[in-house]
Design a protein around this motif. Structure first.
Motif: not given
Length: 188
Positions: A15-17, A20, A31, A33, A36, A76-77, A124, A127
């Motif tokens: 999702k994050s990749t 972005q 983005n 998130d 975050r 992205p979730q 990261d 993660h």
């Protein structure tokens, strides 16, 4: 017309990749998130539930502002319950944005392996944090239950589009996401 794009799926599925990648190729796309945003709240770990609610409310406000300005928003979730998805869908209607719900999904055992591999090699901090939170919630058994809840919810979300992901196939998954975002020709 701006797009509100939700990239849903289990942890570690890309999702994050992909979020972005999308904003890197679409000027002024956001983005958004939520993890975050939650991390920006002071002592959020002391009250994870309330911090999550606040982060989602802040995300909706930010998404509204950005969509009204005419720019895309990607969220992205992992969402295995429909309430926040419905809230985002309602927001898109309110501000006249296209709503896209895309679920990135790998087979259950592969999704568990990908999350474990990602956590083991995590560079990261988000993660590492995700692994720590999952460990507090029950570890791999909880991750498996989360996956099952997501798959069950899909039956009640017929407009959600599924992209089957595989480890190392980022480009293919991204192309499929872009294909799902293409406007559908309307009959005249």
């Amino acid at each position: 017309m701006p797009r509100l794009i939700v990239l849903n799926g289990p942890p570690g599925c890309g999702k994050s990749t992909l979020a972005q990648r999308y904003v890197d190729e679409h000027p002024l796309a956001l983005n958004l998130d939520i993890d975050r945003i939650r991390g920006l709240l002071g002592r959020w770990r002391d009250d994870f539930y309330t911090a999550g609610l606040l982060a989602r409310a802040l995300a909706v406000a930010a998404a509204r502002t950005h969509l009204v300005a005419g720019h895309d928003v990607v969220i992205p979730q992992f969402l295995a319950r429909p309430d926040f998805l419905e809230r985002l869908e309602h927001l898109a209607r309110e501000v006249n944005a296209d709503f896209h719900e895309i679920v990135l999904l790998d087979r259950g055992e592969d999704a568990l392996r990908r999350f474990t591999d990602r956590s083991r090699a995590a560079a990261d901090p988000a993660h590492v944090e995700a692994q720590q939170m999952l460990d507090r919630m029950g570890g791999l058994a909880e991750l498996s239950a989360m996956y099952d809840r997501l798959v069950s919810m899909l039956a009640a979300r017929p407009a959600a589009k599924v992209v089957h992901t595989e480890d190392g196939q980022v480009e293919r998954a991204y192309r499929e996401v872009l294909e799902l975002l293409r406007p559908v020709p309307r009959d005249r």
